[in-house]
Design a protein around this motif. Structure first.
Motif, short mmCIF file in Angstrom:
data_model
loop_
_atom_site.label_atom_id
_atom_site.label_comp_id
_atom_site.label_asym_id
_atom_site.label_seq_id
_atom_site.Cartn_x
_atom_site.Cartn_y
_atom_site.Cartn_z
N ALA A 1 0.81 -1.22 0.00
CA ALA A 1 0.00 0.00 0.00
C ALA A 1 0.84 1.27 0.00
CB ALA A 1 -0.93 -0.01 1.22
N LEU A 2 1.85 1.33 0.84
CA LEU A 2 2.60 2.58 1.01
C LEU A 2 3.27 3.04 -0.28
CD1 LEU A 2 3.27 4.54 3.43
CD2 LEU A 2 5.55 3.51 3.39
N ILE A 3 3.69 2.07 -1.12
CA ILE A 3 4.39 2.44 -2.36
C ILE A 3 3.57 2.09 -3.59
CG2 ILE A 3 6.67 2.28 -1.30
CD1 ILE A 3 7.01 -0.46 -2.60
N GLY A 4 2.29 1.72 -3.42
CA GLY A 4 1.40 1.47 -4.55
C GLY A 4 1.73 0.23 -5.35
N ASN A 5 2.17 -0.84 -4.67
CA ASN A 5 2.52 -2.10 -5.33
C ASN A 5 1.46 -3.16 -5.04
OD1 ASN A 5 4.06 -4.40 -6.39
ND2 ASN A 5 4.48 -4.84 -4.22
N ASN A 6 0.95 -3.82 -6.08
CA ASN A 6 -0.04 -4.88 -5.86
C ASN A 6 0.45 -6.25 -6.34
OD1 ASN A 6 -0.12 -4.37 -8.58
ND2 ASN A 6 -2.34 -4.36 -8.77
N ASP A 7 1.77 -6.41 -6.36
CA ASP A 7 2.38 -7.69 -6.74
C ASP A 7 2.84 -8.39 -5.46
OD1 ASP A 7 4.16 -9.74 -7.46
OD2 ASP A 7 4.63 -8.76 -9.36
N ILE A 8 2.15 -9.43 -5.06
CA ILE A 8 2.43 -10.10 -3.79
C ILE A 8 3.83 -10.74 -3.77
CG2 ILE A 8 1.44 -12.35 -4.39
CD1 ILE A 8 0.12 -12.38 -1.63
N GLU A 9 4.27 -11.27 -4.91
CA GLU A 9 5.60 -11.87 -4.97
C GLU A 9 6.69 -10.81 -4.81
OE1 GLU A 9 6.63 -14.81 -4.81
OE2 GLU A 9 8.75 -14.61 -5.38
N ALA A 10 6.42 -9.59 -5.30
CA ALA A 10 7.40 -8.50 -5.13
C ALA A 10 7.56 -8.14 -3.66
CB ALA A 10 6.96 -7.28 -5.93
N VAL A 11 6.47 -8.26 -2.87
CA VAL A 11 6.57 -7.98 -1.44
C VAL A 11 7.47 -9.02 -0.77
CG1 VAL A 11 5.28 -7.71 0.71
CG2 VAL A 11 4.26 -6.97 -1.45
N VAL A 12 7.27 -10.29 -1.14
CA VAL A 12 8.10 -11.37 -0.57
C VAL A 12 9.57 -11.16 -0.94
CG1 VAL A 12 8.58 -13.85 -0.65
CG2 VAL A 12 6.22 -13.04 -0.53
N GLN A 13 9.81 -10.79 -2.21
CA GLN A 13 11.20 -10.60 -2.64
C GLN A 13 11.83 -9.36 -2.02
OE1 GLN A 13 13.02 -12.83 -4.30
NE2 GLN A 13 11.20 -14.13 -4.15
N ALA A 14 11.03 -8.32 -1.82
CA ALA A 14 11.56 -7.11 -1.16
C ALA A 14 11.98 -7.43 0.27
CB ALA A 14 10.48 -6.02 -1.17
N ASN A 15 11.16 -8.23 0.95
CA ASN A 15 11.50 -8.66 2.30
C ASN A 15 12.79 -9.47 2.29
OD1 ASN A 15 10.74 -9.02 5.17
ND2 ASN A 15 10.52 -11.18 4.59
N LYS A 16 12.93 -10.33 1.28
CA LYS A 16 14.12 -11.18 1.18
C LYS A 16 15.37 -10.35 0.93
CE LYS A 16 15.70 -15.41 -1.13
NZ LYS A 16 15.33 -16.46 -2.11
N ILE A 17 15.27 -9.34 0.04
CA ILE A 17 16.43 -8.49 -0.24
C ILE A 17 16.86 -7.74 1.03
CG2 ILE A 17 17.16 -6.38 -1.46
CD1 ILE A 17 15.43 -7.36 -3.83
N CYS A 18 15.88 -7.20 1.75
CA CYS A 18 16.21 -6.48 2.99
C CYS A 18 16.91 -7.40 3.99
CB CYS A 18 14.95 -5.88 3.62
SG CYS A 18 14.30 -4.44 2.73
N ASN A 19 16.46 -8.65 4.08
CA ASN A 19 17.10 -9.60 5.00
C ASN A 19 18.47 -10.03 4.50
OD1 ASN A 19 15.02 -9.54 6.82
ND2 ASN A 19 14.06 -11.43 6.10
#
Length: 584
Positions: free
Chosen positions: A311-329
């Motif tokens: 929501a905060l960045i206007g993204n509706n791709d659920i896999e992108a959320v998982v990958q963003a979390n993975k990159i941060c980790n």
């Protein structure tokens, strides 16, 4: 001594020297452990710059860690925050706290700077410092795979080594000590990793009484819908909040310009469960098991990450959320600050990013490439450089979590008064304003919130010091934990005694911030929350006069003056001594 080991390790990396210290029982009773003791030992050095070699990095457990006490497997990591200049700390799970305690230490104080990239290995009263230059800029999963046999691991990634101000420390490959940027403190001291392994047993004063006290808490949690209900945290993780927060018109969307996300129904915790079918894991000693992970080891994002990278960045791709979390980790970055800084960038530049562009930008931030180098300074610094500081949705430079305060006025006050900046966990009023626990309060009024926030801050300071997970207080109270504390330590305390210690711990943090010039000017919210144009008719903007009155009332019940500064009388009443203990 029961409960505590009674022993600290003091590592001076500049001198390559390791000493041990046995603090008096009186100090333990005043500050308990965890966040309380870490704050006590940080205070003498808090006015130094965050990168001064004398500034300590503190790792502290509590008296309940390593016992069968429910949710007692957490610990505190603390230093002066590179991002905010306030105290910087994080309560973190995994097994590190338990292993450190079983290795014989209530805490480790690390000062100085190593001449070379090093790894610190702690094993049953023994500590070794090794050269590990070959691990420079290596990812967290790579380093974890090499050293995991040495015990529980605390590792920094390339983001910290590249100077990202919101760098995190990752425990056991999954659990983030995320907020405040103290991963950068670890990098400044040239520490790539710390491991802990212990086989000692923690001495318990009355094990039979501890078992009874534990059973009582487990019984209470089992009856809690928020924890073990069909839509509870145990089943869905903290992502269970996603639908609820959106339905309450509190979902921070497009950098807090909107309060609902049109794709929320397809991005909620149920959608993750259906797509990834994760299993449950948890911290050492926890029966709630709120962490969700797939069979291939991929971590499902927690609520804050799930919300901010959608929501905060206007993204509706659920896999992108998982990958963003993975990159941060992988690179070691706080997900809340990373997503919020991207949201700030999108507003300043008037851009929209595709899922692949979001992931690429995250990589650039962690590796200090291109625009990523500017964003690695955090949203407040970036927005100020661009001459648009109101686009940073932060308090004291710490980016706000995923609860819009216009929908919960206690949250508004808690964000403003938090000692580490824009933090939801210092008071967590979502528990009573949204989850209705322990009792329901009206979320659209400031009436009574000053005292509620103050008491909640004290309770959570105590929980972080015992240590216990804040989520368990949806069901249990400090009275149940006082019984646990007494059984473990053999020292009789009631809930109010522990709450008083929490008040002392929190006030000590306010004193430290005040010593660095923080006052009412900094206890404030971004202008956006007071403006009419940023909200729809269902949720009104905050009334500034009402907010300032609530903050003034908070100062009174907290024992601060009208500028938010501590008083001599309250300091003396709480027994916060001026004869400070120096690390030697």
């Amino acid at each position: 001594m029961f409960g505590w080991t009674g022993k600290l390790a003091i590592i001076n990396l500049s001198k390559n020297e390791i000493k041990f210290n046995e603090p008096p029982l009186e100090l333990y009773l005043k500050f308990i452990g965890g966040r309380g003791l870490a704050g006590f030992f940080l205070k003498p050095y808090i006015t130094l710059e965050w990168d001064n070699g004398l500034i300590p990095l503190l790792l502290f457990t509590g008296p309940l860690v390593g016992t069968i006490s429910p949710t007692s497997g957490r610990m505190t990591m603390m230093s002066k925050s590179p991002l905010t200049g306030t105290i910087g700390d994080s309560s973190v799970g995994g097994k590190f706290g338990t292993m450190l305690k079983k290795a014989g230490f209530d805490g480790v104080i690390i000062t100085g700077k190593s001449e070379y990239l090093c790894g610190i290995e702690i094993t049953d009263d023994d500590i070794k410092i090794n050269r590990v230059e070959h691990l420079k800029n290596k990812s967290i999963s790579y380093v974890h795979s090499i050293i995991k046999d040495k015990g529980s691991t605390a590792i920094i990634g390339p983001a910290a080594e590249n100077g990202v101000l919101f760098s995190s420390i990752i425990i056991d490959g999954h659990f983030a000590s995320g907020r405040s940027g103290i991963g950068l403190t670890m990098a400044e001291k040239k520490i790539k990793y710390i491991t802990a392994f212990g086989t000692k047993k923690i001495k318990i004063s009355d094990f039979d009484e501890l078992k009874k006290a534990r059973e009582e808490i487990v019984r209470l949690t089992s009856a809690s819908p928020a924890l073990f209900g069909n839509f509870g945290i145990s089943r869905f993780g903290t992502g269970a909040l996603y639908d609820l927060i959106d339905s309450r018109h509190m979902m921070p969307t497009l950098n807090f310009k909107k309060i609902n996300f049109e794709y929320a129904s397809s991005m909620n915790a149920h959608a993750y469960k259906k797509k990834y079918n994760p299993k449950s894991i948890g911290c050492s000693g926890c029966h709630i098991l709120c962490k969700k992970i797939t069979d291939d080891g991929t971590a499902i994002p927690e609520y804050e990450t799930m919300s901010h990278f959608s929501a905060l960045i206007g993204n509706n791709d659920i896999e992108a959320v998982v990958q963003a979390n993975k990159i941060c980790n992988e690179v070691g970055m706080d997900t809340i600050s990373a997503a919020s800084t991207i949201a700030c960038f999108l507003e300043v530049s008037n851009k929209k990013l595709s899922p692949s562009e979001i992931l690429s930008l995250l990589e650039d931030i962690g590796n200090k490439k291109g625009i990523g180098a500017e964003l690695g300074m955090g949203s407040a610094n970036y927005a100020e450089i661009k001459g648009n500081k109101d686009t940073s949705m932060s308090v004291k430079k710490l980016e706000l979590p995923a609860y819009d305060p216009r929908g919960a006025y206690g949250m508004a006050l808690a964000y403003a008064t938090s000692t580490r900046g824009g933090c939801h966990l210092r008071a967590y009023p979502i528990s009573h304003e949204i989850l209705r626990k322990p009792v329901a309060t009206d979320r659209f009024t400031f009436a009574g919130k000053a005292r509620i926030i103050k008491i909640s801050e004290d309770l959570n300071a105590a929980a972080d010091s015992l240590t216990a997970c804040k989520f368990i207080f949806f069901a249990a109270t400090l009275e149940e934990y006082a019984r646990v504390f007494s059984a473990v330590t053999g020292i009789k305390m009631f809930g109010q005694d522990i709450l008083k210690a929490g008040e002392r711990i929190y006030y000590n943090e306010i004193i430290m911030n005040s010593m660095n010039g923080f006052n009412s000017k900094h206890d404030d919210l971004p202008k956006r929350f007071f403006e009419l144009e940023s909200v729809n008719k269902e949720i009104k903007p905050l009334n500034r006069e009402a907010f300032l009155l609530a903050r003034s009332n908070y100062y009174k019940v907290r024992g601060l003056n009208e500028n938010g500064n501590p008083s001599f009388e309250k300091t003396k009443e709480l027994g916060i001594d001026d004869d400070l203990w120096k690390i030697s």
